[in-house]
Enzyme design. Sequence first.
Site, mmCIF file in Angstrom:
data_model
loop_
_atom_site.group_PDB
_atom_site.id
_atom_site.type_symbol
_atom_site.label_atom_id
_atom_site.label_comp_id
_atom_site.label_asym_id
_atom_site.label_seq_id
_atom_site.Cartn_x
_atom_site.Cartn_y
_atom_site.Cartn_z
ATOM 1 C CB SER A 264 5.679 7.718 4.428
ATOM 2 O OG SER A 264 6.549 7.170 3.453
ATOM 3 C CE LYS A 265 10.632 3.385 10.576
ATOM 4 N NZ LYS A 265 11.236 2.419 9.656
ATOM 5 N NE ARG A 266 6.225 2.244 1.764
ATOM 6 C CZ ARG A 266 5.715 2.213 0.550
ATOM 7 N NH1 ARG A 266 6.334 1.592 -0.416
ATOM 8 N NH2 ARG A 266 4.572 2.803 0.299
#
Length: 509
Positions: A264-266
Amino acid sequence: MKEVRVRFAPSPTGALHIGGVRTALYNYLLARKHNGKMILRIEDTDQNRYVPGAEQYIKDALKWAGIEIDEGPDIEGPYTPYRQSERKEIYAKYAQQLLKEGYAYYAFDSADELEAMRNRLKTQKGANPQYDSTTRMEMKNSLTLIEGEVNEKIKNGEPYVIRLKVPASEEVELIDLIRGKVTVSTSQIDDKVLMKSDGMPTYHLANVVDDYLMKISHVIRGEEWLPSAPLHVLTYKFLGWENEMPAFAHLPLLLKPDGKGKLSKRDADQMGFPIFPLNWTDPKTNELAEGFKERGYLPEALINFLAFLGWNPGTEQELFTLEELCNAFDIERIGKAGAKFDIQKANWFNQQYLRAKTDEELGHILMADLKVNGIDCETERANAIANALRERITFPKDIAELGKIFFIAPQSFDEKIASKKWNEEAIAVMTSLKEEVKKSDELTAKTAASVLEKTTTSLGIPQGKIMQALRLALTGGASGPDLMITMALLGSDEVSSRLTYALNTLGGK
Ligand code: GLU
């Protein structure tokens, strides 16, 4: 084999994720391999999620990556328009066909009524809380209302949706080119909305209609769409297009570097690497996310890296130009297992592609970066410095970062090295060397080596004992390119002056 026509069909809901670039790439590779066509279709029927600038971003990102589009919004082609919001009437026509033939129905249920139905079913054991063959007859739709009522409601402008009438229990089968045969019972599929109350189609209807009308031969997309594929197959059947259905290939997920879960971007933020191809400023938060491009990844390196996230050529070869990828690519060599996003591997590819550049190309990068810092450098010298540093760089900016020692004399010295290596012997050599170098008119790597050899021999000090001190005096640090080349690039005056400064600062005048 029929003409290969593939499409990349992003929704303009934000920046393109790196996984989207991989999907686009695999489509592109298949198209090029078979002299087919690569289509860009903008799936913008969800007005609530539309983000201004996202479409342009997608186009810019593909262009940077070298993924060329044959048909698409600005290019046009035989099946224009390529933006779904401009094709509303087309979808409405096919929704009408499904209604007429009894494969779809109008539904007038309000949000509250739908919620009540789901809540009621949640309490019943074994029941699927969804709108389907077991529940539709209890709801407010054209199957339960009489015709006059339905027409009345539509005439009065009551909001409605059109739903697909999914059979109670039939097996739907599809062959996925990566996963093989997939069979799903229609009892698992709900009566999906095809047309929304705003008159826009849902993804499911628009996708099927467009893939058919645009004569798409292969649907290559992320694994997250696999659960929707049986519904799409059913829709093709109901529309009478079963024999023209495209082949499906659902690509494996991109996983976190440790292989545990979807990337994910996180995760990327936390681990300090980009997730978007280009810089993206979120229009809502104004937050800037740095792109692979701006971080210093070369498009050819990123493409090579992405190609290997799920596919492999079956040989030892790792470096492939885009053209070579086009020739080597084969859907059959795409794996089922999720692909770990190993950023170290991306860095390795970047190194390989940077090293393959000529001295002139790298020198050019160096000169441009130096100029920003107000430093001028002649082309020939820049090229020579680039040559000395080429094995040590991962990103273009590293050339100036590592090369600045050739322009700025050290102001301080690595203390650890100084305390270990700056001793009487070092001082003796540096003191003599600073005079000796001045005697040679032009310092080359070769003359530097012989001057050093002469100096150390006459003092009876083994060279190995003072090399680190010499590097420390010249660069302030403990590592860098070959020392003789470093001396040659600095020139005799500069070497002498740096040795003098080091002797003054570290002691041993
Ligand atoms: N619009 C879908 C997406 O955003 C496309 C899925 C597909 O390729 O069918 O990913």
